[in-house]
Design an enzyme around this catalytic site. Structure first.
Site, PDB file in Angstrom:
ATOM      1  N   ARG A  74       0.862  -1.173   0.000  1.00 52.80           N
ATOM      2  CA  ARG A  74       0.000   0.000   0.000  1.00 52.80           C
ATOM      3  C   ARG A  74       0.903   1.230   0.000  1.00 52.80           C
ATOM      4  NH1 ARG A  74      -1.934  -3.596   3.936  1.00 52.80           N
ATOM      5  NH2 ARG A  74      -4.061  -4.392   3.558  1.00 52.80           N
ATOM      6  N   LYS A  82      -1.981  -3.050   8.057  1.00 53.63           N
ATOM      7  CA  LYS A  82      -3.119  -2.628   8.870  1.00 53.63           C
ATOM      8  C   LYS A  82      -3.135  -3.373  10.199  1.00 53.63           C
ATOM      9  CE  LYS A  82      -6.237  -1.287   5.105  1.00 53.63           C
ATOM     10  NZ  LYS A  82      -7.558  -1.527   4.460  1.00 53.63           N
ATOM     11  N   HIS A 139      -4.061   2.628  -5.172  1.00 57.86           N
ATOM     12  CA  HIS A 139      -3.928   1.163  -5.141  1.00 57.86           C
ATOM     13  C   HIS A 139      -3.623   0.559  -6.512  1.00 57.86           C
ATOM     14  CE1 HIS A 139      -4.532   0.544  -1.047  1.00 57.86           C
ATOM     15  NE2 HIS A 139      -5.559  -0.278  -1.030  1.00 57.86           N
ATOM     16  N   ARG A 165      -0.724  -1.847  -6.626  1.00 54.60           N
ATOM     17  CA  ARG A 165      -1.024  -2.977  -5.725  1.00 54.60           C
ATOM     18  C   ARG A 165      -2.001  -3.940  -6.399  1.00 54.60           C
ATOM     19  NH1 ARG A 165      -1.219  -4.635  -0.297  1.00 54.60           N
ATOM     20  NH2 ARG A 165      -3.267  -5.195   0.539  1.00 54.60           N
ATOM     21  N   HIS A 207      -3.545  -9.540   3.519  1.00 59.16           N
ATOM     22  CA  HIS A 207      -4.979  -9.654   3.774  1.00 59.16           C
ATOM     23  C   HIS A 207      -5.219 -10.606   4.941  1.00 59.16           C
ATOM     24  CE1 HIS A 207      -6.172  -8.426  -0.597  1.00 59.16           C
ATOM     25  NE2 HIS A 207      -5.972  -7.384   0.181  1.00 59.16           N
ATOM     26  N   TYR A 228      -9.661 -10.783  -6.577  1.00 59.41           N
ATOM     27  CA  TYR A 228      -8.757 -10.693  -7.722  1.00 59.41           C
ATOM     28  C   TYR A 228      -8.919 -11.873  -8.668  1.00 59.41           C
ATOM     29  CZ  TYR A 228      -6.424  -6.929  -5.234  1.00 59.41           C
ATOM     30  OH  TYR A 228      -6.165  -5.753  -4.607  1.00 59.41           O
TER      31      TYR A 228
END
Length: 311
Positions: free
Chosen positions: A159, A183, A255, A258, A281, A290
């Site tokens: 990110r 995150k 993004h 990414r 993730h 994706y």
């Protein structure tokens, strides 16, 4: 005051909004959003002849959800995401009313917001990414920095916030890895390709010393012209400007690289759980969005290449 007056819909809404401010410390933006959604809820109930909060039923809440998507004489239809947000406000209102003893039951308890349609991530084709990364840089220290930044974003799938958050100690040249802070404070170790390593080396040796000399010795890898840590907004502008210079027609976002990183890995045969780890993730379900992109690509190729695809 009569019971009906005490439980007038607008009066309960006002009490709930006060609760959000005083006891929950809700931000002004969120509060304004809730107030707007609940005004619409109040209007809908009034149009349905419901003015006493205790008379609201699950059917009223469900009808409001439908009205959000269809619109009414005062309001435009909402997208699924906006309708879901409005119903979250309504459910919070009814939870509050039950907890505060205004109502015995919560008529919104079983009403679920509409599921938002999954948006396919926007990824650039490989040839566009290569054109972006091969764009001859302008002269100067920032040009080397920008090249290193873009190479790293595509090489690692980081990110933008993770890239600008990198410190010098987070890069291991020997192992060709970077340590990213994701995150929720979760760190992950991600391999980095040779072109990105070379671009980083060129920047760190030839450009960063001049930039860091203008500041206070920041430990950040990517510095701005004043020697401080590069901001996320500035990094996004680097991507956007370079894409425009490269003549890429598709819109770019923070993004973009990414998304391209993930899509190209899956198209190249990478396992979805490996890509999940690389992206950081928490759930493989997030990464599986994706796979929809790659299935669409495969379908297009099949339609063109298979002799009986259209039969």
């Amino acid at each position: 005051m009569s019971r009906a007056g005490a439980t007038a819909v607008d009066r309960v809404i006002a009490a709930y909004l006060d609760h959000l401010v005083v006891e929950r410390g809700t931000s002004r933006n969120t509060l304004d959003s809730y107030a707007r959604d609940l005004r619409r809820y109040s209007f809908h109930l009034e149009q349905s002849g419901v003015t006493d909060f205790t008379a609201i039923t699950a059917a009223d809440v469900t009808a409001f959800g439908a009205a959000l998507r269809e619109g009414d004489e005062e309001h435009q239809p909402l997208a699924a995401s906006s309708a879901a947000r409005a119903l979250v406000a309504v459910r919070g209102l009814h939870r509050f009313a039950q907890a505060d003893g205004i109502t015995e039951l919560d008529p919104a308890r079983e009403v679920r917001p509409p599921a938002s349609a999954k948006r396919l991530p926007k990824a650039l084709p490989v040839h566009d990414v290569l054109r972006l990364l091969d764009m001859p840089p302008a002269e100067g220290d920032r040009a080397l920095r920008d090249r290193a930044l873009l190479e790293l974003l595509y090489s690692t799938g980081a990110r933008i916030s993770e890239a600008v958050g990198l410190d010098l100690d987070d890069i291991d040249d020997g192992e060709r890895t970077v340590l990213l802070d994701g995150k929720g404070g979760k760190q992950r170790l991600v391999p980095i390709g040779r072109p990105a390593v070379d671009a980083l080396h060129a920047y760190l040796v030839r450009a960063r010393p001049a930039l860091v000399g203008r500041g206070r010795g920041a430990a950040a890898v990517f510095l701005n012209s004043r020697g401080g840590r590069l901001s996320r907004q500035s990094a996004w502008q680097v991507l956007k400007t370079t894409a425009e210079r490269a003549g890429i027609a598709a819109s770019v976002s923070p993004h973009t690289l990414r998304h391209s990183f993930a899509t190209h890995l899956l198209e190249g045969g990478a396992d979805v759980r490996v890509v999940q780890e690389l992206l950081g993730h928490a759930s493989v379900t997030t990464t599986q969005v994706y796979t929809l992109v790659t299935v669409n690509t495969l379908r297009e190729i099949y339609a063109v290449a298979h002799p009986r695809a259209l039969g």
